[in-house]
Design a protein around this motif. Structure first.
Motif, short mmCIF file in Angstrom:
data_model
loop_
_atom_site.label_atom_id
_atom_site.label_comp_id
_atom_site.label_asym_id
_atom_site.label_seq_id
_atom_site.Cartn_x
_atom_site.Cartn_y
_atom_site.Cartn_z
N LYS A 205 19.53 63.19 21.71
CA LYS A 205 18.46 63.82 22.48
C LYS A 205 18.58 63.61 23.99
O LYS A 205 19.17 62.64 24.45
N PHE A 206 17.98 64.53 24.70
CA PHE A 206 17.91 64.48 26.16
C PHE A 206 16.54 63.97 26.58
O PHE A 206 15.52 64.55 26.19
N GLY A 207 16.51 62.88 27.36
CA GLY A 207 15.23 62.37 27.83
C GLY A 207 15.15 62.28 29.34
O GLY A 207 14.16 62.67 29.94
N CYS A 208 16.19 61.75 29.96
CA CYS A 208 16.10 61.51 31.41
C CYS A 208 17.36 61.97 32.15
O CYS A 208 17.29 62.30 33.33
N GLY A 209 18.50 61.91 31.51
CA GLY A 209 19.74 62.31 32.17
C GLY A 209 20.33 61.27 33.11
O GLY A 209 21.36 61.52 33.73
N ALA B 59 20.53 57.64 32.25
CA ALA B 59 20.74 56.36 31.56
C ALA B 59 19.53 55.41 31.64
O ALA B 59 19.68 54.20 31.71
N GLN B 60 18.34 55.99 31.60
CA GLN B 60 17.13 55.16 31.69
C GLN B 60 16.29 55.13 30.41
O GLN B 60 15.47 54.25 30.25
N CYS B 61 16.47 56.10 29.53
CA CYS B 61 15.53 56.19 28.40
C CYS B 61 16.17 55.93 27.05
O CYS B 61 15.47 55.63 26.08
N GLY B 62 17.48 56.08 26.93
CA GLY B 62 18.15 55.78 25.67
C GLY B 62 18.09 56.85 24.60
O GLY B 62 18.67 56.69 23.53
N ALA B 63 17.42 57.97 24.87
CA ALA B 63 17.28 59.02 23.84
C ALA B 63 18.63 59.59 23.44
O ALA B 63 18.80 60.11 22.33
N CYS B 64 19.61 59.49 24.33
CA CYS B 64 20.92 60.11 24.11
C CYS B 64 21.97 59.14 23.60
O CYS B 64 23.16 59.42 23.68
N ARG C 190 25.14 55.59 26.72
CA ARG C 190 24.22 56.71 27.01
C ARG C 190 25.07 57.95 27.26
O ARG C 190 25.77 58.04 28.27
N CYS D 24 24.28 60.85 28.15
CA CYS D 24 23.91 61.71 29.28
C CYS D 24 24.68 61.32 30.54
O CYS D 24 24.78 62.10 31.48
S1 FES Z 1 18.92 60.97 28.37
FE1 FES Z 1 17.86 59.18 28.95
S2 FES Z 1 19.41 57.67 28.79
FE2 FES Z 1 20.44 59.51 28.48
#
Ligand code: FES
Ligand code: FES
Lengths: 156, 726
Positions: free
Chosen positions: A37-41, A43-48, A58, A60
């Motif tokens: 998943k895409f969350g922040c782009g 490397a701050q949220c870990g969704a990817c 990460r 992204c």
């Molecule tokens: S999209 Fe948030 S860490 Fe990669």
């Protein structure tokens, strides 16, 4: 544009993309693996989160040009049908709320357990704090990790 | 074949219209000519919610969008209960926008509460036609027929629902079917895991961002970094040189800023290309009306606001005369900041605008209004607009508005091809509709430990004023909020403030701010009177069983016995009356929120002036609980979410621009700071209420009261980060 051959979930895949394209978009939009998943782009949220040679990274912030021969595992390749102990523990604890962050959480947790089979609370805090869950499922994530560890979560 | 059947019936329904009763129960037409002859038929639609399969299983449609609040599981549970079909035989499917289902949206914690009775009826009505079909077939009276485990049974005769579905589909519906005695419930009140659980943990494409349609291109938007700025001009020369770029053009905002705002659309064959090209577009923006340059300016405006003569929303007794005769007075002002929704799934939507038809797919809490906007933008009639709504990666109120869906429609309409619009996280912070900031002034008079007068002045950046609806106080101030009605002299006044900062609903709109202010001030009063904070509030609530009139959401009244119930429960469960562990300070808050009663005790530790939340106890009475495991998750989630906001979250402005445009600057709670949350649910047979929101507001005052005790000083402004406390 350039041609790349990469190893994803045990298969060799060919794509033609800009070399600076983050793995996130290669997986999602070129290989149709939408679980990452895409969350922040940034490397701050870990969704990817994916595994690169078993390490949580990460996607992204990992361009395809940096992959080389490394083997990539995504949530789709973690197991057939969700039978990885971490996925099973996640189901037993009914962890997800919206569910959007959970693939990333599972990838971070499974990478941790493959190195630290019996994590302490401090290990969990350290290894899981790169993943944001906006819905606040942290209490259940912690329980699920403990449960997976008991069952031998380092199934890789 | 059966799909064909479904379509025919739908078409007929459209042509013939429906009776009011049929609409409520989601029924369509009976007495169809063609029926499936194959015993393995699938999906025979008995009503809008329930489709029976030839093998005796059923497809149950989940009517509302699921934003993580669990209604894709809990609402079908209600239907399955009255259908009397074991949960294992139920296949849940997300409904599309379908007028037979009544309103379909996610907001205000209303999913279970407003659908409970109707869905029970809709499920029971299907069971009823199945039973009558069996009665006809067997020629036995209905009274000699029962249902069990998905079978209709009479003596030794036994058929599953699939056997009877065809005959049942031809019977007239009973609009008042017999309902189960709740004592016989087998599904409601038993924990069921989320119906999408397996798909989520294996990464299946459930979310809006995961959808694709044939021939689509990707779009993203450039937004101004000052909220509400108008586009003057732009230069896309460099962006257009990038390989794969299809077009760059202006998006004209609509006159109401909640519908669509100005921006520049960047369209490309790949999303990554669009993201890259966006950085090369240069745009000129003009400063908007109500421009706020800094947080300091906002504070100054608020101070003016609370000193102005606001509109009086409620007045009991005579506050002024009590203040003249009673000198034991206490005053305090509380401030709450703008807070971002920062739901994890960024805004996205797919629009396919054709000659005279539109297909929309995406995450929205209000699919009906997405269709309405598409109609406004294109002129294409509503009945030609289809909306599919996906599982949603977090709503929290952000997706009550459909500005991003409007953009997708606008772009597809202009390009005449299908478009998938995706925002990046920076767009999300620049394009959010923030939780309104507000200022809350209290003045109280006390006689001993009795509150004799309370004067409340509230000024907020009203989301009603922002979107041009009235009254401006809407859910910004709640005239009947506790302790109104418990204080002989009481007055509340409200002043709205219009700024350029976009504002909208965020989890327990309004209530998440007022509850913080009120319940912290109650704690101050208790402390001032030398009283235990729980005793102080219990005395104010009184021992009688009273229904307090309550004109807002959650009303028309709330009950003092139920309120005392959750307060006493949390007191006991948290060990409030035993001495706290070394280094731990505790705070309390308790109130009715949107129909659910919540009371909370928070333990904090103070390590060299830095606060650590140790644990949270929360008691909740939401009436009958449909899905306990989901209920616990909602309460834990609300509490955890509120801890994040209380510790870290506020919109900080620098010359009108948000300083934080991604999670590197906008801090969210992470695992290492997330405490255990102990949930204590009341076992109740009362009418069910919502749970997605009520735990959220109550955490703020309980936490801040603990912090104030811990540092020996009152904290009256959020977040704690502003005070160097985290
Ligand atoms: S999209 Fe948030 S860490 Fe990669
Ligand atoms: S489950 Fe929604 S963000 Fe984690």
């Amino acid at each position: 544009m350039a041609n790349f051959s990469i190893d994803v979930n045990g298969e060799s895949r060919q794509v033609n993309v800009d070399p600076d394209t983050p793995m996130l978009w290669v997986l999602r939009d070129e290989l149709n693996l939408k679980g990452t998943k895409f969350g922040c782009g940034i490397a701050q949220c870990g969704a990817c989160t994916i595994h690169l040679n078993g390490e949580a990274v990460r996607s992204c912030s990992t361009p395809i040009s940096a992959i080389g021969n490394a083997s990539i595992t995504t949530i789709e390749g973690l197991s057939e049908n969700g039978s990885h102990p971490v996925q099973e523990a996640w189901m037993e604890e009914d962890v997800p709320q919206c569910g959007y962050c959970q693939a990333g959480q599972i990838m971070s947790a499974s990478a941790m357990l493959s190195k630290i089979p019996n994590p302490t609370e401090a290990d969990i805090h350290q290894n899981m704090s790169g993943n944001i869950c906006r819905c606040g499922t942290y209490p259940r994530i912690k329980k699920a990790i403990m449960r997976a560890a008991e069952k031998g979560g380092n199934n890789e | 074949m059966s799909n064909q059947l479904t379509t025919n019936r739908r078409t007929f329904l459209k042509l013939s219209g429906t009776a009011g009763g049929g609409l409520i129960l989601g029924f369509n037409l009976y007495g169809c000519a063609t029926l499936p002859s194959d015993p393995l038929f699938t999906a025979l639609e008995i009503n809008a919610f329930i489709l029976i399969n030839g093998d005796g299983t059923a497809i149950i449609r989940a009517k509302n969008p699921d934003i993580g609040q669990g209604v894709k599981t809990s609402l079908p549970m209600i239907l399955a209960e009255e259908l009397d079909l074991p949960w294992e035989k139920v296949i849940v499917e997300q409904a599309e926008l379908d007028s037979r289902m009544g309103s379909q949206f996610a907001g205000g914690s209303t999913g279970v509460k407003t659908n409970y009775d109707n869905l029970r009826k809709a499920g029971a009505a299907v069971r009823d036609v199945l039973v009558r079909a069996a009665a006809n077939q067997w020629n036995v009276p209905i009274t000699e027929i029962k249902t069990e485990d998905g079978f209709v049974i009479s003596g030794r005769k036994k058929l599953h629902y699939g056997h009877l579905a065809e005959a049942a589909a031809q019977l007239e519906v009973n609009e008042n079917p017999p309902l189960k005695d709740p004592q016989d419930f087998k599904i409601i009140g038993k924990s069921k895991s989320d119906v999408d659980l397996q798909k989520i943990v294996t990464g299946q494409p459930l979310f809006g961002l995961d959808q694709e349609i044939d021939g689509m291109v990707y779009a993203t938007v450039l937004k101004p970094d000052v909220f509400g700025a108008k586009l003057r001009s732009f230069d896309a020369t460099e962006a257009l040189k990038i390989e794969g770029i299809i077009d760059v053009f202006e998006i004209e905002g609509m006159d109401n800023p909640t519908r669509m705002v100005d921006g520049v659309a960047i369209v490309a064959d790949k999303l990554w290309t669009a993201f890259k090209a966006k950085k090369l577009v240069k745009a000129n923006w003009s400063n908007p009306r109500g421009y706020i340059a800094s947080n300091r300016q906002l504070m100054a405006d608020f101070k003016k606001g609370i000193n102005a003569k606001g509109e009086v929303l409620r007045e009991d007794g005579n506050v002024d005369s009590e203040f003249r005769s009673n000198n034991n007075q206490i005053e305090a002002t509380y401030d709450v900041p703008f807070v971002s929704h920062s739901q994890m799934e960024p805004m996205n939507f797919i629009a396919d605008v054709r000659e005279n038809e539109i297909d929309l797919t995406g995450p929205t809490q209000t699919p009906g209004s997405a269709a309405g906007l598409a109609n406004m933008i294109t002129g294409i009639p509503r009945e030609n607009i289809k909306v599919k709504f996906t599982r949603i990666g977090g709503g929290f109120g952000r997706r009550l508005g459909n500005d991003y869906a409007s953009e997708a429609v606008f772009i597809s309409h202009k390009l005449k091809r299908p478009v998938k619009l995706v925002w990046n996280r920076e767009n999300d912070f620049l394009g959010d509709y923030y939780r309104p900031a507000g200022c809350y002034h209290f003045k109280a008079a006390m006689e001993g430990s009795k509150l004799t007068a309370l004067d409340v002045n509230i000024c907020t950046t009203s989301r009603y004023l922002y979107r041009g609806s009235s009254p401006a106080h809407g859910t910004e101030a709640f005239p009947d909020q506790q302790p109104a009605g418990m204080v002989p002299n009481f007055r509340i006044a409200y002043t709205p403030l219009l700024t350029n900062i976009p504002v909208g609903a965020l989890r327990t709109p309004g209530m998440n701010a007022t509850t913080f202010a009120y319940q912290c001030f109650m704690d101050e009063l208790a402390q001032n009177a030398g009283k235990d904070p729980i005793d102080f509030q219990l005395e104010m609530i009184g021992e009688e069983d009273r229904d307090m009139p309550y004109s807002d959401h959650g009303g028309p009244s709330y009950n003092t016995t139920r309120l005392r119930g959750v307060i006493n429960r949390v007191r006991q469960e948290s060990g409030w009356d035993q001495p706290a562990k070394d280094g731990v300070s505790r705070g309390f808050a308790g109130q009715m929120v949107f129909g659910t009663y919540v009371a909370c005790v928070v333990d904090v530790r103070n390590a060299n002036g830095k606060i650590k939340v140790d644990q949270v106890h929360i008691a909740a009475d939401c009436g009958r609980v449909i899905n306990p495991i989901g209920a616990e998750a909602q309460i834990q989630g609300g509490v955890t979410d509120a801890i994040s906001a209380a510790l870290y979250e506020s919109l900080e402005l620098d010359r009108g621009k948000p300083k934080a445009q991604n999670f590197d600057q906008y801090q969210k709670l992470r695992m290492k700071d997330s405490p255990d949350v102990h949930v204590h649910l009341t076992d109740s047979n009362e009418q069910p209420q919502g749970l997605g929101e009520p735990s959220y507001p109550i955490l703020f005052p309980a936490l801040v009261n603990a912090v104030s005790r811990s540092i020996g000083k009152r904290v009256r402004e959020l977040p704690l980060k502003k005070h160097g406390l985290v």
